[in-house]
Design an enzyme around this catalytic site. Structure first.
Site, PDB file in Angstrom:
ATOM      1  N   ARG A 186       0.940  -1.203   0.007  1.00 59.12           N
ATOM      2  CA  ARG A 186       0.060  -0.050  -0.099  1.00 59.12           C
ATOM      3  C   ARG A 186       0.588   1.114  -0.050  1.00 59.12           C
ATOM      4  O   ARG A 186       0.569   2.328  -0.655  1.00 59.12           O
ATOM      5  CB  ARG A 186      -0.742  -0.004   1.215  1.00 59.12           C
ATOM      6  CG  ARG A 186      -1.891   0.968   1.341  1.00 59.12           C
ATOM      7  CD  ARG A 186      -2.850   0.690   2.614  1.00 59.12           C
ATOM      8  NE  ARG A 186      -3.949  -0.071   2.219  1.00 59.12           N
ATOM      9  CZ  ARG A 186      -4.726  -0.716   3.066  1.00 59.12           C
ATOM     10  NH1 ARG A 186      -4.752  -0.075   4.330  1.00 59.12           N
ATOM     11  NH2 ARG A 186      -5.736  -1.022   2.777  1.00 59.12           N
ATOM     12  N   GLU A 194      -2.230  -8.902  -3.929  1.00 62.27           N
ATOM     13  CA  GLU A 194      -3.643  -9.377  -3.983  1.00 62.27           C
ATOM     14  C   GLU A 194      -3.838 -10.748  -4.228  1.00 62.27           C
ATOM     15  O   GLU A 194      -4.783 -11.385  -3.740  1.00 62.27           O
ATOM     16  CB  GLU A 194      -4.402  -8.560  -5.351  1.00 62.27           C
ATOM     17  CG  GLU A 194      -4.520  -7.163  -4.952  1.00 62.27           C
ATOM     18  CD  GLU A 194      -5.751  -6.709  -3.816  1.00 62.27           C
ATOM     19  OE1 GLU A 194      -6.387  -7.725  -3.612  1.00 62.27           O
ATOM     20  OE2 GLU A 194      -5.351  -5.965  -3.314  1.00 62.27           O
ATOM     21  N   TYR A 201      -3.087 -22.809  -0.316  1.00 57.78           N
ATOM     22  CA  TYR A 201      -3.970 -22.692  -1.589  1.00 57.78           C
ATOM     23  C   TYR A 201      -2.552 -22.339  -2.371  1.00 57.78           C
ATOM     24  O   TYR A 201      -2.421 -21.471  -3.133  1.00 57.78           O
ATOM     25  CB  TYR A 201      -4.780 -21.391  -1.490  1.00 57.78           C
ATOM     26  CG  TYR A 201      -5.812 -21.586  -0.619  1.00 57.78           C
ATOM     27  CD1 TYR A 201      -7.096 -22.329  -0.917  1.00 57.78           C
ATOM     28  CD2 TYR A 201      -5.811 -21.085   0.640  1.00 57.78           C
ATOM     29  CE1 TYR A 201      -8.088 -22.377  -0.099  1.00 57.78           C
ATOM     30  CE2 TYR A 201      -6.741 -21.019   1.489  1.00 57.78           C
ATOM     31  CZ  TYR A 201      -7.836 -21.756   1.374  1.00 57.78           C
ATOM     32  OH  TYR A 201      -9.036 -21.792   2.075  1.00 57.78           O
ATOM     33  N   TYR A 205     -12.581  -9.737  -8.824  1.00 54.17           N
ATOM     34  CA  TYR A 205     -12.295  -8.861  -7.591  1.00 54.17           C
ATOM     35  C   TYR A 205     -10.867  -8.689  -7.889  1.00 54.17           C
ATOM     36  O   TYR A 205     -10.481  -7.473  -7.649  1.00 54.17           O
ATOM     37  CB  TYR A 205     -12.455  -9.606  -6.371  1.00 54.17           C
ATOM     38  CG  TYR A 205     -11.502  -9.146  -5.511  1.00 54.17           C
ATOM     39  CD1 TYR A 205     -12.051  -7.838  -4.859  1.00 54.17           C
ATOM     40  CD2 TYR A 205     -10.519  -9.789  -4.954  1.00 54.17           C
ATOM     41  CE1 TYR A 205     -11.223  -7.220  -3.755  1.00 54.17           C
ATOM     42  CE2 TYR A 205      -9.609  -9.054  -4.150  1.00 54.17           C
ATOM     43  CZ  TYR A 205      -9.918  -7.797  -3.463  1.00 54.17           C
ATOM     44  OH  TYR A 205      -9.016  -7.175  -2.655  1.00 54.17           O
ATOM     45  N   ASP A 247     -15.010  -7.746  -2.778  1.00 53.05           N
ATOM     46  CA  ASP A 247     -14.419  -8.994  -1.794  1.00 53.05           C
ATOM     47  C   ASP A 247     -15.572  -9.216  -0.880  1.00 53.05           C
ATOM     48  O   ASP A 247     -16.596  -8.307  -0.768  1.00 53.05           O
ATOM     49  CB  ASP A 247     -13.237  -8.827  -1.533  1.00 53.05           C
ATOM     50  CG  ASP A 247     -13.015  -7.757  -0.271  1.00 53.05           C
ATOM     51  OD1 ASP A 247     -13.919  -7.009  -0.269  1.00 53.05           O
ATOM     52  OD2 ASP A 247     -12.015  -7.743   0.169  1.00 53.05           O
ATOM     53  N   CYS A 297     -20.940   0.593  14.528  1.00 51.01           N
ATOM     54  CA  CYS A 297     -21.615   1.705  13.657  1.00 51.01           C
ATOM     55  C   CYS A 297     -21.263   3.067  14.340  1.00 51.01           C
ATOM     56  O   CYS A 297     -21.346   4.245  13.611  1.00 51.01           O
ATOM     57  CB  CYS A 297     -22.999   1.370  13.579  1.00 51.01           C
ATOM     58  SG  CYS A 297     -23.478  -0.281  13.092  1.00 51.01           S
TER      59      CYS A 297
HETATM   60  S1  SF4 Z   1     -22.949   2.113   9.897  1.00 49.73           S
HETATM   61 FE1  SF4 Z   1     -22.512  -0.118  10.789  1.00 49.73          FE
HETATM   62  S2  SF4 Z   1     -23.622  -1.489   9.658  1.00 49.73           S
HETATM   63 FE2  SF4 Z   1     -23.535   0.297   8.481  1.00 49.73          FE
HETATM   64  S3  SF4 Z   1     -21.749   0.205   7.140  1.00 49.73           S
HETATM   65 FE3  SF4 Z   1     -21.186   1.221   9.251  1.00 49.73          FE
HETATM   66  S4  SF4 Z   1     -20.354  -0.546  10.433  1.00 49.73           S
HETATM   67 FE4  SF4 Z   1     -21.459  -1.176   8.780  1.00 49.73          FE
END
Ligand code: SF4
Length: 372
Positions: free
Chosen positions: A38, A50, A95, A133, A151, A212
């Site tokens: 990267r 990759e 693999y 991919y 992916d 989230c």
């Molecule tokens: S808000 Fe939560 S569920 Fe939605 S993309 Fe972000 S981490 Fe994933």
């Protein structure tokens, strides 16, 4: 486009898409993990990384990548190398068809393209071992082509973001997802965009307990807004994985141990192993050992003890490898159904590429593991 309303890219609100891209790339700029391919995205390095990253975690790949690039720094070095040397550097990564395909592809690039790697995803897809991919990932990261690279991480992020509750393993759902990613990819930073979604999937939008609260996409995410993160992505129930019992024989003659090489057309082709094979119905595992050696190597053996059993999992089956100490009784070892056989002094065994389960046997031998 707001939380709770589907972010379907066919009904895009362009200013919201721009905000989403910005939020994602800003997060990536702050949180991207340093990786050798990267930090220095030369096409050859991106290609190797990759391929190594298919089915394998970043942390596992890192030392293998460093060793591989040191040993084969350019496509010409890889093309002119002996396949056994390539497999030896790959040893333990699993693999092995990936290593064989890389070696074959390097020769094709030298022969047909004068050593110049392809630039666009459609050309990459003609390279052995490269699917849609990897083609998208290499073309976008190394050459900036604005193509999606979908992916498992990207599937998870986008199915949750869009609230897609269909079976994400179905080709039609994959195609639709690819279209959604294509609609939102950042043309000027296509490689970073693809890597950002993958990185988000790896670090934040994890399979279990996605974070989230710290996700840059939360404001647009349907799964988060509707409490569906445990249900998305939807996958069919996994079928039970079959299990087989396999005998492996450490056959000693004086100071020598017999090893055999698997045929190129077999799984783990080109690798060396302690010979043996799969148990048939109605026979004991010791009988398997004797029969397999007669069939493969053309000699009669006597089982003198059991070294132990090694459980091992492949992608589509599990096996228990029963390892026996054996003595040759009659006949001269030859390659009957295997690719080659060799009597080797134990200190030289490490010079041969072995699969992971056989490497464990090797470690036992080096540590004078006591037969059970
Ligand atoms: S808000 Fe939560 S569920 Fe939605 S993309 Fe972000 S981490 Fe994933």
């Amino acid at each position: 486009m707001s939380a709770g309303s589907p972010v379907m890219m066919s009904r895009v609100n362009h200013s919201e898409i721009t905000l989403l891209r910005r939020a994602l790339l800003r997060w990536f700029d702050r949180h991207r993990r340093p990786m050798p391919w990267r930090d220095d995205p030369q096409p050859y390095k991106v290609w190797i990384s990759e391929v190594m990253l298919q089915q394998t975690q970043v942390a596992t790949v890192m030392p293998y990548f460093e060793r591989f690039i040191e040993r084969f720094p350019a496509v010409a070095d890889l093309a002119s190398a002996d396949l056994q040397d390539v497999l030896a550097v790959w040893q333990g990564l699993g693999y092995y068809s990936r290593a064989r395909n890389l070696h074959k592809a390097a020769a094709i690039v030298m022969r047909e393209r004068g050593g110049v790697l392809p630039r666009v995803a459609s050309d990459w897809q003609t390279v052995p071992g490269i699917g849609p991919y990897a083609a998208g990932a290499i073309a976008s990261i190394a050459f900036g082509e604005a193509v999606p690279a979908v992916d498992g991480n990207v599937v998870r992020v986008f199915t949750r973001l869009l609230g897609i509750r269909k079976d994400s393993t179905k080709p039609a759902v994959r195609r639709a997802l690819t279209g959604h990613v294509a609609a939102v990819i950042t043309p000027r930073r296509a490689g970073d965009f693809n890597q950002a979604v993958m990185e988000l999937g790896a670090l934040v939008c994890k399979p279990r307990n996605p974070d989230c609260k710290h996700c840059p996409l939360e404001r647009w995410c349907v799964a988060s807004a509707k409490g569906l993160t445990t249900q998305i992505p939807c996958r069919p129930r996994r079928k039970p994985v079959p299990h087989i019992d396999v005998a492996a024989c450490v056959i000693r003659r004086g100071d020598w141990v017999l090893i055999s090489r698997r045929r190129p057309d077999q799984m783990l082709g080109g690798l060396w192993e302690f010979p043996g094979g799969k148990q048939e119905p109605g026979e004991t595992i010791e009988e398997t050992a004797v029969r397999e050696i007669a069939e493969e190597i053309g000699i009669e053996i006597r089982v003198t003890g059991k070294l132990g059993a090694i459980p091992h999992a492949f992608s589509h089956f599990k096996m228990t490898l029963h390892v026996f100490e054996c003595r040759p009784v009659r006949g001269r070892a030859r390659a009957v159904t295997v690719d080659a056989v060799k009597w080797v002094a134990p200190p030289d065994l490490r010079n041969y590429p072995f699969p992971a389960a056989d490497l464990k046997i090797l470690t036992w031998l080096e540590n004078d593991h006591v037969a059970s």
